[in-house]
Design an enzyme around this catalytic site. Structure first.
Site: not given
Ligand code: DGY
Length: 324
Positions: A181-182, A243, A272, A290
């Protein structure tokens, strides 16, 4: 605040646990189980501070069930906070902090690991070798794609996106384009070699690798959907360390089936630790659990940062990493 009661929702690296116990006598989660909503609400009713993390479902129902309780601070261990309903937290008079900055470099390294792994078919090679199926070197064996000199499209150009750009550009001679966006300032663009793309479509159409670094918000949910996957090139790879819900995984499966893209490397998943079974048996998908910030250095630094926020809260100083 005198003798605050603190609950820690997951096991933390030993030096961090020792510190928070020594300073505050914090209550630890001995068996490291994931707290249920009821346990989280109870923790909030019974404690002044909850040192929480991204596996905790701190959505509105959990927070509403803690109304009238003791909690005044959610000190999140982690930078992402899409598991916390900030509006509900505000209604309850809760402050919320996170741990930015300290996991940037390791998450960026991890992103390069995924880019290289998917392009050079590292997972396939290791599975073949471990299964005793490797018959020896040959000119046509497991040919992948070159990474050096290719175009990397970065979606979301915050700390981690920029650190990925710097590595890709300065280390691998990649052309880097970004969408955010920026616009970044010109010094950042020079240091990372990154050029801003006016549209997401433009970025997707020209990138050999697309790497996601935007936060999970209602606006970015399923940002990478069928239409966007169809805009990618058939030889391109999608990489996600942000994410899971930024990617529509059903559309991703269709894209892999339909060969709209060459492959994907994922560190995060929608819902997850459940992983879409249709991703599990594909050779052209690298799947990691993750692990972006999973170094002892980052995890200790994240813990120390959470404790620094707790210290500030207890001594009524401004919170260094306040997000709500
Ligand atoms: C966070 O800090 O949000 C990360 O996904 C952890 O690895």
């Amino acid at each position: 605040m005198n003798s605050p009661r603190i609950i820690v929702t997951r096991r933390l690296p030993a030096p961090v646990e020792q510190d928070v116990v020594a300073r505050y006598g914090a209550v630890l989660n001995a068996d490291d189980h994931q707290f249920t909503r009821d346990e989280l609400s109870a923790a909030m009713r019974e404690s002044d501070i909850v040192l929480c993390t991204l596996t905790d479902d701190l959505s509105r129902p959990t927070l509403d069930a803690a109304r009238g309780g003791r909690a005044r601070l959610l000190a999140n261990f982690g930078v992402g906070f899409n598991h916390i309903d900030l509006a509900a937290a505000k209604e309850l008079g809760l402050a919320v902090t996170n741990t930015p900055g300290v996991l940037t470099e390791d998450t960026a390294d991890h992103t390069l690991l995924l880019i290289l792994a998917v392009a050079r078919r590292a997972g396939e090679g290791e599975r073949e070798l471990r299964a005793g199926r490797w018959t020896g070197w040959r000119p046509t064996h497991l040919l992948g794609s070159r990474v050096s000199g290719k175009t990397l499209g970065i979606i979301g150009f915050g700390r981690i996106g920029r650190a990925v750009a710097a590595r890709a550009h300065n280390g691998f001679g990649m052309k880097v384009v970004y969408h955010s966006r920026t616009p970044a300032d010109s010094a950042t663009e020079r240091a990372t070699g990154a050029v801003r793309c006016d549209s997401l479509e433009n970025l997707l159409q020209q990138s050999d690798f697309v790497s996601l670094h935007c936060p999970a918000t209602p606006e970015t949910r399923h940002l990478i959907n069928e239409a966007r996957l169809r805009q990618m090139q058939p030889h391109a790879y999608l990489v996600n360390t942000s994410r899971g819900d930024v990617v529509d995984e059903r559309a991703l499966v269709a894209a892999l089936d339909g060969k709209w893209i060459a492959g994907a490397a994922l560190d995060v998943y929608d819902g997850e630790p459940r992983v879409n079974p249709q991703l599990l048996d594909r050779e052209n998908v690298v799947l990691l659990p993750h692990l972006g910030s999973a170094t002892i250095e980052s995890r200790v630094a994240m813990g120390r940062r959470a404790i620094a926020n707790i210290d500030a809260f207890v001594s009524q100083r401004p919170l260094p990493d306040r997000i709500a």
